[in-house]
Design an enzyme around this catalytic site. Structure first.
Site, PDB file in Angstrom:
ATOM      1  N   GLY A 202      53.775  50.099 -15.147  1.00  0.00           N
ATOM      2  CA  GLY A 202      52.690  50.516 -16.030  1.00  0.00           C
ATOM      3  C   GLY A 202      51.321  50.347 -15.396  1.00  0.00           C
TER       4      GLY A 202
ATOM      5  N   GLY B 296      58.091  48.891 -15.598  1.00  0.00           N
ATOM      6  CA  GLY B 296      58.359  50.180 -16.225  1.00  0.00           C
ATOM      7  C   GLY B 296      58.826  51.229 -15.242  1.00  0.00           C
TER       8      GLY B 296
ATOM      9  N   GLU C 111      56.759  40.751 -15.426  1.00  0.00           N
ATOM     10  CA  GLU C 111      55.822  40.803 -16.555  1.00  0.00           C
ATOM     11  C   GLU C 111      55.505  39.442 -17.170  1.00  0.00           C
ATOM     12  OE1 GLU C 111      57.946  44.704 -16.170  1.00  0.00           O
ATOM     13  OE2 GLU C 111      58.572  42.609 -16.264  1.00  0.00           O
TER      14      GLU C 111
ATOM     15  N   ASP D 132      59.947  44.586 -20.568  1.00  0.00           N
ATOM     16  CA  ASP D 132      59.957  45.676 -21.545  1.00  0.00           C
ATOM     17  C   ASP D 132      60.613  46.926 -20.978  1.00  0.00           C
ATOM     18  OD1 ASP D 132      57.881  46.295 -19.743  1.00  0.00           O
ATOM     19  OD2 ASP D 132      56.702  47.314 -21.283  1.00  0.00           O
TER      20      ASP D 132
END
Length: 391
Positions: free
Chosen positions: A72, A119, A142, A150
């Site tokens: 991300g 991601g 993360e 996630d």
């Protein structure tokens, strides 16, 4: 002849239609192909279109330059920190997309050369075929910046054997291409110099037949053997330590192992673990553990809640402090709040896991015929945003 179907004004994702083959190229090489809102929207647009296109049989995804995708766009989150729910739309669209990548109806191949993190790795691991090289680097770091695993990784990590999922999620440990294949996070290892040739071979195959695609990849793939010092050779220690009930117990157990002869590798891992956000670690461990009992859809809905609550600073501002220290000021000296594991309020952790009202949850269609329903623009969030703009 390849037909370019990308908007000429927006080149961050390239989509090509080559007879029965569809080729996606993540095209932000200078930014290591980080995932922005535009990237998410274009990926969803292509994948939905091609799943519904009877002529499309095989979808290949790769990254331009030296990375597959570094994950991300952290700067996007940081820049939006003072505007309420500034990143809600991109978060919603990404998790909704993750479900459709996992459940995609056409044969998918990821050609993963270079960095594949967070991601970005969610565009690799769920594929029917994920091809890695000696230059592939995977991690889900993360928790270290006050966030959580996630994009479906609370589900994927929770289904890895033993305590490996907890280990990868809490420590952000990196795996190379060989390790990814052994861990079951990739399907094939191909030397990097052969990757362009493999891509040509897959395109010339002009078919999504899974057996044919597998055979084509196996023409180029090689058997893997772990390096002697691979962390995957430490499975018994990882399973013993990372099966403990709490982060505190995990660290205590890991410290005990570090003092034993031959366990010098633990020191650096332990140091990184102790420098991570206490809140991020606690949220991440709980999320992985819950993932073992959840479906993919349930895990993604939970992750959506966690992300929005973390971005809303429900428990702390650690995610913004973590991004600041890592990518903005680059001082690598985050000041966490709460500053230690014993100061993390369990009731606040409970708060970030609380379900939203039904219309504010991530909408994933239960019926197969409606599988592409639930887009952001049909949600209460979009309706509220339009109403606010009209005022």
């Amino acid at each position: 002849m390849a037909q370019q179907v990308v908007n000429p004004d927006e080149q961050v994702v390239l989509g090509e239609e080559i007879d029965h083959v569809r080729l996606i190229t993540l095209n932000r090489p200078r930014q290591l192909n980080v995932i922005s809102s535009t990237v998410v929207s274009l990926l969803a647009e292509y994948l939905e279109k091609w799943e519904k296109d009877d002529k499309a049989e095989l979808v290949i995804i790769k990254g331009a330059g030296r990375a597959f995708s570094a994950g991300g766009d952290l700067k996007m989150f940081y820049d939006g920190r003072n505007t309420k729910d500034s990143c809600l739309e991109v978060v919603y669209r990404m998790y909704w997309l993750c479900y459709h990548i996992h459940t995609y109806k056409k044969t998918q191949v990821a050609l993963v050369h270079g960095i594949s993190m967070g991601g970005g790795a969610s565009l690799m691991v769920p594929m029917k075929f994920s091809v890695v090289t000696e230059k592939t680097v995977f991690a889900t770091p993360e928790a270290s910046i006050g966030f959580h695993s996630d994009c479906g990784f609370s589900y994927m990590h929770s289904h890895l054997p033993g305590g490996l999922g907890e280990f990868l999620a809490l420590t952000g440990a990196r795996l190379n291409g060989k390790e990814l294949v052994v861990a079951g996070l990739a399907t094939h290892f191909v030397p990097s110099e052969k990757l362009p040739e493999l891509e040509k071979r897959l395109i010339s195959l002009n078919s999504g037949n899974k057996n044919a695609v597998k055979s084509a990849i196996e023409e180029f793939s090689v058997e893997v053997q772990l390096d002697e010092d691979s962390v995957l050779n430490k499975k018994s220690i990882i399973d013993e330590c990372f099966s403990k009930d709490t982060v505190e117990e995990i660290i205590k157990s890991f410290e005990a192992e570090a003092s034993k002869e031959g366990n010098g590798w633990i020191g650096a891992v332990l140091k990184g673990l102790k420098r991570s956000s206490p809140a991020g670690l606690k949220i991440t461990l709980r999320s992985i553990r819950e993932g073992r009992k959840q479906t993919l859809a349930e895990s993604l809905k939970k992750e959506f809640r966690l992300t929005m609550n973390i971005l809303r600073t429900t428990i702390s501002e650690d995610v913004y402090e973590g991004i600041r220290a890592l990518t903005i000021d680059k001082d690598n000296a985050p000041k966490w709040s709460p500053p230690s594991l014993d100061k993390v309020d369990d009731e606040k952790v409970d708060l970030v896991f609380q379900p939203f009202k039904e219309d504010l949850e991530l909408q994933i269609a239960e019926k197969e015929e409606n599988r592409w329903h639930g887009k952001y623009e049909t949600t209460s969030y979009a309706t509220s945003a339009l109403t606010a703009k009209a005022k």
